[in-house]
Design an enzyme around this catalytic site. Structure first.
Site, PDB file in Angstrom:
ATOM      1  N   ASN A   1      36.379  85.260  67.122  1.00 59.69           N
ATOM      2  CA  ASN A   1      37.383  84.931  66.097  1.00 59.69           C
ATOM      3  C   ASN A   1      36.785  83.922  65.121  1.00 59.69           C
ATOM      4  O   ASN A   1      35.629  83.526  65.258  1.00 59.69           O
ATOM      5  CB  ASN A   1      38.659  84.396  66.749  1.00 59.69           C
ATOM      6  CG  ASN A   1      38.367  83.171  67.603  1.00 59.69           C
ATOM      7  OD1 ASN A   1      37.973  82.130  67.099  1.00 59.69           O
ATOM      8  ND2 ASN A   1      38.506  83.309  68.920  1.00 59.69           N
TER       9      ASN A   1
ATOM     10  N   ASP B   1      41.417  86.185  74.459  1.00 61.39           N
ATOM     11  CA  ASP B   1      42.294  86.565  75.570  1.00 61.39           C
ATOM     12  C   ASP B   1      41.703  87.721  76.367  1.00 61.39           C
ATOM     13  O   ASP B   1      41.972  87.859  77.555  1.00 61.39           O
ATOM     14  CB  ASP B   1      43.674  86.959  75.031  1.00 61.39           C
ATOM     15  CG  ASP B   1      44.457  85.730  74.580  1.00 61.39           C
ATOM     16  OD1 ASP B   1      44.334  84.683  75.253  1.00 61.39           O
ATOM     17  OD2 ASP B   1      45.161  85.803  73.554  1.00 61.39           O
TER      18      ASP B   1
ATOM     19  N   LYS C   1      21.689  97.955  73.550  1.00 58.83           N
ATOM     20  CA  LYS C   1      22.512  98.153  72.345  1.00 58.83           C
ATOM     21  C   LYS C   1      23.165  99.545  72.384  1.00 58.83           C
ATOM     22  O   LYS C   1      22.463 100.534  72.672  1.00 58.83           O
ATOM     23  CB  LYS C   1      21.624  98.016  71.106  1.00 58.83           C
ATOM     24  CG  LYS C   1      22.391  98.122  69.824  1.00 58.83           C
ATOM     25  CD  LYS C   1      21.485  98.003  68.624  1.00 58.83           C
ATOM     26  CE  LYS C   1      22.249  98.405  67.392  1.00 58.83           C
ATOM     27  NZ  LYS C   1      21.401  98.811  66.301  1.00 58.83           N
TER      28      LYS C   1
ATOM     29  N   ILE D   1      42.392  79.478  80.617  1.00 63.38           N
ATOM     30  CA  ILE D   1      41.760  78.209  81.004  1.00 63.38           C
ATOM     31  C   ILE D   1      42.791  77.088  81.121  1.00 63.38           C
ATOM     32  O   ILE D   1      42.830  76.347  82.098  1.00 63.38           O
ATOM     33  CB  ILE D   1      40.668  77.829  79.979  1.00 63.38           C
ATOM     34  CG1 ILE D   1      39.584  78.915  79.955  1.00 63.38           C
ATOM     35  CG2 ILE D   1      40.068  76.471  80.304  1.00 63.38           C
ATOM     36  CD1 ILE D   1      38.567  78.779  78.836  1.00 63.38           C
TER      37      ILE D   1
ATOM     38  N   LYS E   1      55.377  78.774  74.737  1.00 65.89           N
ATOM     39  CA  LYS E   1      54.006  78.747  75.263  1.00 65.89           C
ATOM     40  C   LYS E   1      53.750  77.455  76.032  1.00 65.89           C
ATOM     41  O   LYS E   1      53.109  77.447  77.070  1.00 65.89           O
ATOM     42  CB  LYS E   1      53.022  78.877  74.092  1.00 65.89           C
ATOM     43  CG  LYS E   1      51.623  79.226  74.489  1.00 65.89           C
ATOM     44  CD  LYS E   1      50.751  79.527  73.268  1.00 65.89           C
ATOM     45  CE  LYS E   1      50.892  80.936  72.740  1.00 65.89           C
ATOM     46  NZ  LYS E   1      49.978  81.258  71.652  1.00 65.89           N
TER      47      LYS E   1
ATOM     48  N   LYS F   1      52.681  77.749  79.944  1.00 72.42           N
ATOM     49  CA  LYS F   1      51.352  77.330  80.411  1.00 72.42           C
ATOM     50  C   LYS F   1      51.372  75.940  81.042  1.00 72.42           C
ATOM     51  O   LYS F   1      50.319  75.376  81.338  1.00 72.42           O
ATOM     52  CB  LYS F   1      50.354  77.366  79.252  1.00 72.42           C
ATOM     53  CG  LYS F   1      50.154  78.778  78.652  1.00 72.42           C
ATOM     54  CD  LYS F   1      48.895  78.827  77.817  1.00 72.42           C
ATOM     55  CE  LYS F   1      48.705  80.165  77.126  1.00 72.42           C
ATOM     56  NZ  LYS F   1      47.306  80.431  76.799  1.00 72.42           N
TER      57      LYS F   1
HETATM   58  O1  PMT Z   1      38.183  75.691  64.884  1.00 72.68           O
HETATM   59  P1  PMT Z   1      38.875  75.580  63.555  1.00 72.68           P
HETATM   60  O2  PMT Z   1      38.296  76.509  62.507  1.00 72.68           O
HETATM   61  O3  PMT Z   1      38.974  74.160  63.089  1.00 72.68           O
HETATM   62  O4  PMT Z   1      40.385  76.097  63.743  1.00 72.68           O
HETATM   63  C1  PMT Z   1      41.274  75.390  64.539  1.00 72.68           C
HETATM   64  C2  PMT Z   1      42.148  76.326  65.391  1.00 72.68           C
HETATM   65  C3  PMT Z   1      43.017  77.176  64.483  1.00 72.68           C
HETATM   66  C4  PMT Z   1      41.274  77.230  66.268  1.00 72.68           C
HETATM   67  C5  PMT Z   1      43.018  75.386  66.316  1.00 72.68           C
HETATM   68  O5  PMT Z   1      43.809  74.571  65.514  1.00 72.68           O
HETATM   69  C6  PMT Z   1      43.889  76.196  67.258  1.00 72.68           C
HETATM   70  O6  PMT Z   1      44.979  76.635  66.933  1.00 72.68           O
HETATM   71  N1  PMT Z   1      43.400  76.404  68.511  1.00 72.68           N
HETATM   72  C7  PMT Z   1      44.037  77.248  69.528  1.00 72.68           C
HETATM   73  C8  PMT Z   1      43.742  78.692  69.250  1.00 72.68           C
HETATM   74  C9  PMT Z   1      44.325  79.588  70.307  1.00 72.68           C
HETATM   75  O7  PMT Z   1      43.603  80.183  71.063  1.00 72.68           O
HETATM   76  O8  PMT Z   1      45.614  79.593  70.373  1.00 72.68           O
HETATM   77  P2  PMT Z   1      46.473  80.449  71.450  1.00 72.68           P
HETATM   78  O9  PMT Z   1      47.862  80.302  70.980  1.00 72.68           O
HETATM   79  O10 PMT Z   1      45.903  81.815  71.569  1.00 72.68           O
HETATM   80  O11 PMT Z   1      46.238  79.691  72.809  1.00 72.68           O
HETATM   81  C10 PMT Z   1      47.083  78.664  73.280  1.00 72.68           C
HETATM   82  C11 PMT Z   1      46.305  77.660  74.107  1.00 72.68           C
HETATM   83  O12 PMT Z   1      45.782  78.320  75.262  1.00 72.68           O
HETATM   84  C12 PMT Z   1      45.120  77.029  73.408  1.00 72.68           C
HETATM   85  O13 PMT Z   1      45.068  75.671  73.775  1.00 72.68           O
HETATM   86  C13 PMT Z   1      43.916  77.783  73.969  1.00 72.68           C
HETATM   87  O14 PMT Z   1      42.763  76.951  74.000  1.00 72.68           O
HETATM   88  C14 PMT Z   1      44.390  78.116  75.354  1.00 72.68           C
HETATM   89  N2  PMT Z   1      43.820  79.340  75.920  1.00 72.68           N
HETATM   90  C15 PMT Z   1      44.036  80.551  75.346  1.00 72.68           C
HETATM   91  C16 PMT Z   1      43.548  81.691  75.929  1.00 72.68           C
HETATM   92  C17 PMT Z   1      42.813  81.570  77.142  1.00 72.68           C
HETATM   93  N3  PMT Z   1      42.306  82.640  77.725  1.00 72.68           N
HETATM   94  N4  PMT Z   1      42.606  80.372  77.682  1.00 72.68           N
HETATM   95  C18 PMT Z   1      43.098  79.254  77.114  1.00 72.68           C
HETATM   96  O15 PMT Z   1      42.906  78.138  77.616  1.00 72.68           O
END
Ligand code: PMT
Length: 444
Positions: free
Chosen positions: A241, A310, A320, A341, A371, A375
């Protein structure tokens, strides 16, 4: 501009530091300009990054060579310098600044600033920046007393500028009275005090929020994830991403500034880690999870800023993948879910204070509230990434912080400034939680 700001010692309770602060020092054309290199040197000694911006007339009183030597950066003095603009355009420079101080600020400069002019680089930067502005006026005492100057100052104060001085005493013109620029050491102290006492940089008139930095994170360990993860399809392709890591790296810097020991587990980004932060590079979500789990027993706070994928391809091919031959169309990738995580951190036996981020494109607040609970987080910071100006790979962000006791909207600002405001809220909630769990742990 990437957050490649260095940080040195960052203890609030220790010596004063401006480590990581990005400061524009504007110089306009007055005799007091000969003292400004001393201010620049003091700011640099305290760890600030300093960009000097001179007006055309300032060159009559102090040389750009001197200022380049003490600031460590070429001086900027024109909107029309193609090479400088290509390196960092003036709008980028305006966004880069955490603070603008103009010393000396002459009567003419005050007048142009008060009128909102943008007829040179310095005045343009002031208009294009959301950073606080400090002015150190310097002029002949009669000019200072003139109603026009007083009107301009009144207007600038109403606009939120902080006016430092002037001092009174003998002047270069031979007269005595108010109009001497404050000494560089006094200006330096004013900048330091300001940087350490104001955390909401968007609101000059707002004093520190109650609880803000009331308990710093001295002696606490903070674990932060940042950047994207890359999930391999084959040796040359992956799912990922747009996360740049800027928001996570800014949070790491902000955590350092409140005295924490910080470990950053970072996906692949193009940023220099903040000095003083232990940084562990990882590529995919499973590696990130392994590092987080290994360090968790030591952590007092966990902040998940990483944009963790995810899903990942069920199988990463060793070779490849070749383009399909013989008229066959399409290629199916089977995806499997990655570990969550942060959910793992929340449910761990060594559970620290848990802060997550939420990147949402619709119903942001509602989704983030759900969320957080799903979580098991103590706090969630939500950004609406449907807005192209903020979120992924942008210089600025705008967020709402949601915790058990409330919600706080933090308007659009640089990622560094937001990180500081978010960190204040984290510190306040963390200290509250500690106090509830164990009142003796937060005794002064
Ligand atoms: O890096 P930048 O360009 O500065 O951009 C910042 C950002 C937009 C990435 C940041 O501000 C942000 O929103 N980060 C979280 C992105 C994200 O994965 O959001 P989510 O809503 O999908 O996940 C929610 C939370 O679960 C997050 O804390 C994520 O780290 C965590 N997560 C998600 C999926 C996973 N498999 N494990 C996780 O721990």
């Amino acid at each position: 501009m990437a957050d490649t700001k260095s940080t040195g010692q960052n203890s609030l309770s220790g010596r004063r530091t401006l480590a990581g602060r990005c400061i524009i020092v504007g110089i306009s054309g007055g005799i007091a300009a000969y003292k400004t290199p001393v201010l620049v040197r003091r700011l640099r000694e305290a760890g600030a990054e300093v960009q000097v911006v001179m007006t055309e007339n300032a060159h009559q009183f102090v040389t750009a060579t001197t200022l380049q030597a003490v600031s460590g950066r070429p001086v900027r003095d024109s909107l029309w310098d193609a090479a400088a603009e290509a390196a960092m355009g003036h709008i980028e420079l305006a966004r880069w600044a955490d603070l603008i101080i103009i010393a000396p600020a002459t009567a003419d400069t005050l007048s142009r600033l008060a009128a909102g002019r943008a007829d040179d680089l310095l005045c343009t930067l002031r208009l294009a920046s959301r950073a606080p502005v400090m002015l150190a006026p310097a002029m002949n005492n009669v000019m200072w007393d003139h109603p026009a100057t007083m009107r301009n100052l009144q207007r600038l104060t109403e606009d939120g500028c902080v006016v430092l001085g002037p001092d009174s005493g003998p002047q270069a013109c031979g007269e005595t009275g108010p109009g001497r620029m404050q000494e560089p050491e006094a200006l330096f102290s004013a900048v330091s005090d300001y940087c350490l006492s104001f955390t909401d940089w968007n609101s000059l008139a707002t004093p520190v929020r109650s609880g803000s930095r009331s308990g710093n994170l001295q002696g606490k360990r903070v674990l932060i994830t940042a950047g994207p993860t890359r999930e391999a399809i084959d040796p040359v392709r992956y799912i990922s991403n747009e996360s740049s890591g800027k928001q996570g790296y800014a949070l790491a810097t902000a955590a350092l500034r409140v005295g924490a020991e910080v470990t950053l587990i970072s996906g692949p980004v193009n940023l220099t880690p903040p000095e003083g932060v232990e940084t562990i590079p990882v590529t995919n979500a499973r590696q990130m999870q392994d590092e987080v789990q290994a360090l968790l027993p030591e952590a007092d706070l966990f902040i998940g800023v990483a944009a963790v994928a995810d899903y990942r391809p069920e199988e990463a091919k060793d070779q490849k993948i070749k383009k399909l031959q013989g008229g066959k169309k399409g290629l199916n990738l089977n995806l499997v879910e990655n570990p969550d995580i942060i959910a793992g951190v929340s449910s761990s036996k060594h559970r620290p204070f848990v802060v997550g981020f939420a990147a949402e494109t619709q119903d942001a607040l509602q989704n983030a509230r759900e969320k957080r609970k799903r979580k098991g987080m103590d706090m969630i910071v939500v950004n609406d990434v449907a807005n192209p100006e903020i979120g992924f790979n942008s210089e600025e962000n705008a967020v709402t912080v949601i915790w058990d006791g409330g919600e706080e909207n933090l308007p659009q600002s640089s990622k560094m400034r937001l990180a500081e405001a978010i960190m204040d809220r984290i510190v306040a909630c963390f200290v509250d939680q500690l106090a509830t769990a164990n009142p003796e742990s937060v005794a002064e």
